[in-house]
Scaffold this motif. Structure first.
Motif, PDB file in Angstrom:
ATOM      1  N   ASP A  80       0.692  -1.485   0.245  1.00 44.13           N
ATOM      2  CA  ASP A  80      -0.174   0.161   0.155  1.00 44.13           C
ATOM      3  C   ASP A  80       0.897   1.254   0.196  1.00 44.13           C
ATOM      4  O   ASP A  80       1.874   1.879   0.637  1.00 44.13           O
ATOM      5  N   ASP A  81       0.940   2.147  -1.060  1.00 43.24           N
ATOM      6  CA  ASP A  81       1.483   3.461  -0.824  1.00 43.24           C
ATOM      7  C   ASP A  81       2.955   3.367  -1.089  1.00 43.24           C
ATOM      8  O   ASP A  81       3.118   4.316   0.077  1.00 43.24           O
ATOM      9  N   VAL A  82       3.579   2.153  -1.812  1.00 46.98           N
ATOM     10  CA  VAL A  82       5.179   1.585  -1.804  1.00 46.98           C
ATOM     11  C   VAL A  82       5.540   2.462  -2.690  1.00 46.98           C
ATOM     12  O   VAL A  82       5.154   1.824  -4.064  1.00 46.98           O
ATOM     13  N   LEU A  83       6.727   2.741  -2.931  1.00 52.13           N
ATOM     14  CA  LEU A  83       7.643   3.199  -3.963  1.00 52.13           C
ATOM     15  C   LEU A  83       9.007   2.616  -4.427  1.00 52.13           C
ATOM     16  O   LEU A  83       9.540   2.158  -3.505  1.00 52.13           O
ATOM     17  N   THR A  84       8.751   1.775  -5.200  1.00 54.61           N
ATOM     18  CA  THR A  84      10.348   0.848  -5.753  1.00 54.61           C
ATOM     19  C   THR A  84      10.749   1.165  -7.106  1.00 54.61           C
ATOM     20  O   THR A  84      10.581   1.939  -7.907  1.00 54.61           O
ATOM     21  N   ARG A  85      11.966   0.935  -6.777  1.00 49.22           N
ATOM     22  CA  ARG A  85      13.307   2.375  -8.043  1.00 49.22           C
ATOM     23  C   ARG A  85      14.490   1.862  -8.148  1.00 49.22           C
ATOM     24  O   ARG A  85      15.049   1.196  -7.075  1.00 49.22           O
ATOM     25  N   TRP A  86      14.731   1.408  -9.415  1.00 47.51           N
ATOM     26  CA  TRP A  86      16.232   1.361  -9.566  1.00 47.51           C
ATOM     27  C   TRP A  86      17.015  -0.076  -9.095  1.00 47.51           C
ATOM     28  O   TRP A  86      17.838  -0.316  -8.497  1.00 47.51           O
ATOM     29  N   ASN A  87      15.937  -1.271  -9.972  1.00 46.88           N
ATOM     30  CA  ASN A  87      16.415  -2.742  -9.975  1.00 46.88           C
ATOM     31  C   ASN A  87      17.112  -2.641 -10.860  1.00 46.88           C
ATOM     32  O   ASN A  87      16.751  -3.090 -11.929  1.00 46.88           O
ATOM     33  N   ASP A  88      18.107  -4.175 -10.314  1.00 48.29           N
ATOM     34  CA  ASP A  88      18.115  -5.036 -11.796  1.00 48.29           C
ATOM     35  C   ASP A  88      16.919  -5.680 -12.599  1.00 48.29           C
ATOM     36  O   ASP A  88      16.638  -5.620 -13.995  1.00 48.29           O
ATOM     37  N   GLU A  89      16.350  -6.101 -11.977  1.00 43.89           N
ATOM     38  CA  GLU A  89      14.904  -6.568 -12.685  1.00 43.89           C
ATOM     39  C   GLU A  89      13.200  -6.562 -11.723  1.00 43.89           C
ATOM     40  O   GLU A  89      12.819  -5.475 -12.829  1.00 43.89           O
ATOM     41  N   TYR A  90      13.336  -6.432 -10.745  1.00 44.20           N
ATOM     42  CA  TYR A  90      12.136  -6.364 -10.364  1.00 44.20           C
ATOM     43  C   TYR A  90      12.073  -5.120  -9.616  1.00 44.20           C
ATOM     44  O   TYR A  90      12.466  -5.173  -8.921  1.00 44.20           O
ATOM     45  N   GLY A  91      10.850  -4.131  -9.342  1.00 45.09           N
ATOM     46  CA  GLY A  91      10.387  -3.801  -8.388  1.00 45.09           C
ATOM     47  C   GLY A  91       9.245  -4.017  -7.114  1.00 45.09           C
ATOM     48  O   GLY A  91       9.785  -4.312  -6.297  1.00 45.09           O
ATOM     49  N   PHE A  92       7.876  -4.436  -7.600  1.00 49.80           N
ATOM     50  CA  PHE A  92       7.475  -5.486  -6.769  1.00 49.80           C
ATOM     51  C   PHE A  92       8.046  -6.708  -7.357  1.00 49.80           C
ATOM     52  O   PHE A  92       7.124  -6.954  -8.658  1.00 49.80           O
ATOM     53  N   LEU A  93       7.980  -7.487  -6.713  1.00 47.63           N
ATOM     54  CA  LEU A  93       7.488  -9.334  -6.795  1.00 47.63           C
ATOM     55  C   LEU A  93       7.390 -10.043  -5.313  1.00 47.63           C
ATOM     56  O   LEU A  93       7.279  -9.954  -4.782  1.00 47.63           O
ATOM     57  N   THR A  94       5.958 -10.280  -5.932  1.00 48.20           N
ATOM     58  CA  THR A  94       4.959 -11.545  -5.422  1.00 48.20           C
ATOM     59  C   THR A  94       4.821 -12.645  -6.048  1.00 48.20           C
ATOM     60  O   THR A  94       4.979 -13.045  -7.391  1.00 48.20           O
ATOM     61  N   PHE A  95       5.777 -13.871  -5.703  1.00 49.39           N
ATOM     62  CA  PHE A  95       5.802 -15.151  -5.767  1.00 49.39           C
ATOM     63  C   PHE A  95       4.808 -16.827  -4.971  1.00 49.39           C
ATOM     64  O   PHE A  95       5.020 -16.450  -3.861  1.00 49.39           O
ATOM     65  N   ALA A  96       4.562 -16.943  -6.132  1.00 52.18           N
ATOM     66  CA  ALA A  96       3.646 -18.235  -5.123  1.00 52.18           C
ATOM     67  C   ALA A  96       2.505 -17.710  -4.061  1.00 52.18           C
ATOM     68  O   ALA A  96       2.352 -18.187  -3.572  1.00 52.18           O
ATOM     69  N   SER A  97       2.135 -16.866  -4.151  1.00 54.61           N
ATOM     70  CA  SER A  97       1.302 -15.952  -3.307  1.00 54.61           C
ATOM     71  C   SER A  97      -0.408 -16.009  -3.104  1.00 54.61           C
ATOM     72  O   SER A  97      -1.602 -16.017  -4.592  1.00 54.61           O
ATOM     73  N   ASP A  98      -1.515 -15.908  -2.354  1.00 61.17           N
ATOM     74  CA  ASP A  98      -2.153 -15.700  -2.664  1.00 61.17           C
ATOM     75  C   ASP A  98      -3.490 -14.939  -1.276  1.00 61.17           C
ATOM     76  O   ASP A  98      -2.183 -14.164  -0.710  1.00 61.17           O
ATOM     77  N   HIS A  99      -4.659 -14.516  -1.963  1.00 61.29           N
ATOM     78  CA  HIS A  99      -5.188 -13.073  -1.252  1.00 61.29           C
ATOM     79  C   HIS A  99      -4.335 -12.092  -0.953  1.00 61.29           C
ATOM     80  O   HIS A  99      -4.014 -11.539   0.194  1.00 61.29           O
ATOM     81  N   GLY A 100      -4.039 -11.814  -1.873  1.00 57.25           N
ATOM     82  CA  GLY A 100      -2.905 -10.362  -2.048  1.00 57.25           C
ATOM     83  C   GLY A 100      -3.606  -9.000  -2.578  1.00 57.25           C
ATOM     84  O   GLY A 100      -4.964  -9.194  -3.487  1.00 57.25           O
ATOM     85  N   LEU A 101      -3.177  -7.907  -2.401  1.00 54.15           N
ATOM     86  CA  LEU A 101      -3.559  -6.048  -2.984  1.00 54.15           C
ATOM     87  C   LEU A 101      -2.083  -5.664  -2.800  1.00 54.15           C
ATOM     88  O   LEU A 101      -1.645  -5.688  -1.952  1.00 54.15           O
ATOM     89  N   TYR A 102      -2.190  -5.101  -4.231  1.00 53.86           N
ATOM     90  CA  TYR A 102      -1.768  -3.753  -4.892  1.00 53.86           C
ATOM     91  C   TYR A 102      -2.653  -2.928  -4.467  1.00 53.86           C
ATOM     92  O   TYR A 102      -3.339  -3.382  -5.355  1.00 53.86           O
ATOM     93  N   LYS A 103      -2.089  -1.699  -3.917  1.00 51.59           N
ATOM     94  CA  LYS A 103      -2.366  -0.393  -3.816  1.00 51.59           C
ATOM     95  C   LYS A 103      -2.198   0.757  -4.391  1.00 51.59           C
ATOM     96  O   LYS A 103      -0.782   0.568  -2.985  1.00 51.59           O
ATOM     97  N   ASN A 104      -2.218   2.183  -4.875  1.00 46.60           N
ATOM     98  CA  ASN A 104      -1.467   2.976  -4.789  1.00 46.60           C
ATOM     99  C   ASN A 104      -0.092   3.267  -4.610  1.00 46.60           C
ATOM    100  O   ASN A 104       0.655   3.735  -3.748  1.00 46.60           O
ATOM    101  N   CYS A 105       0.435   1.877  -5.621  1.00 50.19           N
ATOM    102  CA  CYS A 105       1.851   1.675  -5.354  1.00 50.19           C
ATOM    103  C   CYS A 105       2.877   2.707  -6.963  1.00 50.19           C
ATOM    104  O   CYS A 105       1.370   3.128  -7.602  1.00 50.19           O
ATOM    105  N   GLU A 106       4.377   2.966  -6.851  1.00 52.53           N
ATOM    106  CA  GLU A 106       5.002   3.046  -8.143  1.00 52.53           C
ATOM    107  C   GLU A 106       6.161   2.484  -8.107  1.00 52.53           C
ATOM    108  O   GLU A 106       6.306   1.931  -6.879  1.00 52.53           O
TER     109      GLU A 106
END
Length: 814
Positions: free
Chosen positions: A228-254
């Protein structure tokens, strides 16, 4: 001499083309992406965590008060006072590093508050020592070790700046006015800035994570999480990585500045496998986020059952991507993503030059990510809105997709062996039942025109796929149409394999490797233009072979045929348009279909012209013409239903056979096709009776025919034999061993040899005496027959020439 020796370029070109295609099919590049230990998807018993507004249980802050006051000086007064209060409390009983606070969590449901500041987590940065420096684990293709969960617990900071392992219902929140007031910085020294592994119910809010060699924020095997309202930047691969998960919510992110995607819900829980469009719920929801200036805004290898709505993906190389192209991901093939009301526009960035010039070969800290450099980690067609590479049952409705120089929607299949599955029954199990309906294409929200290069690019494989009515430019030119209800499709197709040229393009373009600085030549994804593009090279090679064989065939067999010449001209125009239609700007236009139409007419006309002299080659040519016309219809009017392969595949195979056959037929000796049919010459006479002298030409003109004498009572006279047709003068045959003819050729001609022919009489009557009379003519009653002049025939022409010489002698009165 064999035809291969006469025309060595023909078999060489064909052999080269066949070998090139086989090598592409056999050497499909191995795919590498996110590699993780084997994990099991959650059982689905969890739930999406809810934000807790209670006071924090644990506080994290820095000791530099002046820096803290500078960071909070512009906050709203109420928020500034709260932060000052928390700061005093933290100085007395708080932690200086986030990892220390995480380690202090001793029960589910605790809250950690991070006060404004820069958190570099210095205790976590040193290189591993002792046992942790010698762990036995497999290496990934990118060089890092694939550690087990137990190894992660023993050596938390081998790969992670902050490791959250097995903590339940933990909430971590920044207390600043903006997400950039709290920054967790890995300084390119760890794979992950924050890793939450096996931590159900984790909630992240209001901070920034940055500068890693893989992911800023990584959630693995969680049943319940919120970003929720999180910023990720300047990475070789991913900003946000969620893997093999359930009941997830991304909101207001960048997220921005990432070498793969800003948002990556990989291997989301496969809860809807086996269902149709109607599903009870989705495993992950993404809403209100913006992902920009990445290789791709959103990606989802095995991104199953993800609901993506009301987001913005812009200024990337590609807007969003779903795929089944990488092994080791639970839930393949990808299925049941739902995209709606998203703003997907202007994804035209091109970061491949940073790979070509060596920028991406430098250490990450020296590449210039903070100045806008992005190092693309996988192959991606720049200038594309939404890419679906091997997905099923995805729904794209009511999105704005505009301003892309290549395509708005991009759909292709991925054979199962790419993801590591070898069963034949699985090789065509992707690219089915994807629905594109109700989207606004080529216009922004204000209604202003912002066209895509083409609205749709599809390789043609799959069943049940459909598009909304009226895309502005598509390849193929005609598409199955979506009905009002999901599942309703008109003009549906069910192809097992995509178009051959498009398949070749995808295989060539996939051979990319950022570590090896390998950018496939011939692929316009990496800057190939004009004649450098593999599609144009294929079109040129095919045109060259067909032009060579077609020209020789016309010159040796069809030069005097008006139909063959007209067909050849159509073929020449078709080949020119086929090359032109392979260019980027003309591919989504009617030009490729028009080229096929002209080529089909060429083969059809050529087949008809060949029928009199080469009937079997003519049949093959007509078949090829019919297949080519069918291919034009398939691409421009209506995709032919119920056939497992595109007509292009069958046409290509038949064309290979035709080229070889036509080349052989063209080089074998034989008479050319005459401009007009000629009467065949009569068979040589076996009658050896001497020919009587012919009448002079003037007698021939003036003497009326002699009356036929009456037959004796009770006796029938024989009907006169019809005079055979004269053979054309150019078809005379040389008489072996004869004296020179009038034209000076040895042996003269058959017409120059006078063969005596006996006169015939009616049955039972003796033959009349020979008299000097023109063959087949009778003297008028009471008039003598004028003898022929020396050296001239009875009709006035020279002996051995003219029409009389070409006609065989006939008998006398019957």
């Amino acid at each position: 001499m064999s035809w291969t020796r006469r025309f060595p370029a023909v078999p060489a070109a064909l052999l080269a083309a066949l070998l090139a295609l086989l090598s592409l099919l056999a050497a499909a590049p191995e795919a590498h992406a996110h590699e993780e230990r084997p994990v099991t998807l959650p059982d689905g018993s969890g739930s999406v965590p809810v934000y807790r507004a209670a006071e924090p249980d644990l506080l994290v802050c820095k000791t530099d008060r002046a820096d803290f006051e500078r960071r909070t000086a512009a906050f709203p007064e109420q928020l500034r006072q709260r932060n000052l209060t928390l700061y005093e409390r933290c100085q007395a009983a708080g932690y200086r590093h986030l990892q220390e606070a995480v380690d202090a969590v001793d029960r589910p449901g605790m809250n950690i508050a991070i006060l404004p500041g820069l958190y570099e987590e210095e205790p976590s940065l040193p290189e591993p020592e002792g046992e942790c420096a010698h762990l036995k684990a497999p290496d990934s293709a990118l060089g890092y070790q694939i550690l087990s969960y137990e190894q992660q617990v023993r050596c938390r900071h081998n790969q992670n700046l902050v490791a959250i392992l097995g903590k339940k219902d933990l909430q971590i929140e920044g207390t600043g006015a903006a997400r950039t007031d709290v920054v967790v910085d890995a300084k390119y020294r760890k794979l992950n800035a924050i890793r939450a592994d096996g931590s159900d119910g984790v909630y992240f809010r209001n901070f920034t994570a940055q500068r890693t060699t893989f992911n800023s924020l990584y959630v693995l095997a969680a049943d319940g999480f919120v970003i929720d309202d999180v910023l990720t930047r300047w990475n070789d691969e991913y900003g946000f990585l969620t893997f093999a998960s359930d009941h997830g919510l991304y909101k207001n992110c960048e997220s921005y500045g990432n070498g793969d995607s800003g948002i990556y819900p990989g291997s989301a829980s496969n809860i809807n496998d086996g269902r149709g469009y109607d599903v009870p719920r989705y495993s992950i929801e993404i809403t209100g986020c913006r992902s920009h200036h990445n290789m791709v805004g959103y990606s989802g290898t095995a991104g199953d059952s993800v609901w993506v709505h009301d987001n913005e993906f812009d200024q990337n190389m590609g807007g969003a991507s779903m795929d089944s192209a990488f092994p080791g991901h639970p839930g393949l093939p990808q299925n049941h993503a739902r995209f709606e009301r998203n703003l997907i526009h202007d994804n035209n960035a091109d970061y491949y030059p940073y790979v070509a010039d060596g920028t991406c070969a430098k250490p990450p800290v020296a590449r210039g990510y903070e100045q806008g450099v992005v190092c693309p980690q996988i192959s991606m067609p720049p200038g594309t809105g939404i890419i679906t590479a091997g997905g099923n049952w995805n729904v794209y409705e009511n999105n704005w997709v505009y301003g892309h120089r290549r395509a708005g929607f991009f759909l292709s299949a991925v054979p199962a062996f790419i993801r590591g599955e070898e069963k034949w029954s699985k090789q065509t199990d992707t690219s089915h039942h994807n629905r594109y309906a109700g989207n606004v294409l080529g216009k922004d929200r204000s209604g202003a025109s912002r066209p895509n290069g083409s609205d749709v690019w599809w390789d043609g494989q799959g069943r049940g796929n459909c598009w909304q009515d009226g895309p502005d430019g598509s390849t193929p030119g005609t598409l199955p149409q979506c009905g009002a209800a999901r599942g309703q499709v008109s003009g549906a197709s069910a192809r097992l394999v995509g178009e051959p040229v498009k398949l070749t393009q995808l295989l060539v373009c996939a051979d990319y490797n950022v570590q090896a600085r390998r950018l496939p030549a011939g692929c316009d994804w990496y800057g190939a233009r004009g004649l450098e593009r593999v599609e144009t090279q294929i079109a040129l090679a095919v045109a060259a072979v067909l032009l060579l064989v077609g020209a020789v065939l016309w010159g040796r067999r069809l030069r005097r045929s008006r139909l063959g010449t007209a067909a050849a001209l159509l073929g020449l125009a078709g080949l020119a348009l086929d090359v032109a239609g392979s260019t980027t700007s003309l591919t989504p236009t009617p030009v490729p279909a028009l080229a096929l139409l002209l080529l089909g007419l060429w083969w059809t006309g050529t087949g008809l012209a060949l029928r009199p002299q080469r009937p079997w080659l003519a049949r093959l040519t007509l078949l090829l013409g019919a297949l080519t016309l069918l291919d034009a219809f398939d691409k421009a009017v209506l995709m032919v239903p119920w056939i497992p392969l595109s007509p292009a595949w069958i046409r290509s195979l038949v064309a290979m056979v035709w080229v070889l056959w036509a080349a052989v037929a063209s080089t074998r000796p034989g008479p050319p096709t005459p401009a007009h049919p000629a009467t065949p010459p009569p068979p040589p006479s076996t009658n050896h009776t001497p020919t009587p002298p012919a009448a002079p030409a003037d007698a021939h003109r003036s003497a009326p025919p002699a009356p036929t004498p009456p037959a004796a009572p009770g006796h029938r006279s024989a009907a006169p034999a019809p005079a055979p047709a004269a053979a054309p003068s150019d078809a005379r045959r040389a008489a072996p061993g004869g004296p020179p003819g009038p034209d000076g050729r040895p042996g003269g001609t058959v017409a120059d040899v006078r063969i005596p022919v006996p006169e015939r009489s009616a049955p039972g009557r003796p033959a009349p005496a020979a008299h000097p009379q023109a063959p087949g003519r009778r003297a008028a009653p009471g008039r003598p027959v004028r003898p022929a002049e020396p050296g001239r025939s009875a009709d006035g022409g020279p002996v051995g020439s003219g029409a009389a010489a070409d006609r065989p002698a006939t008998g006398g009165p019957q």
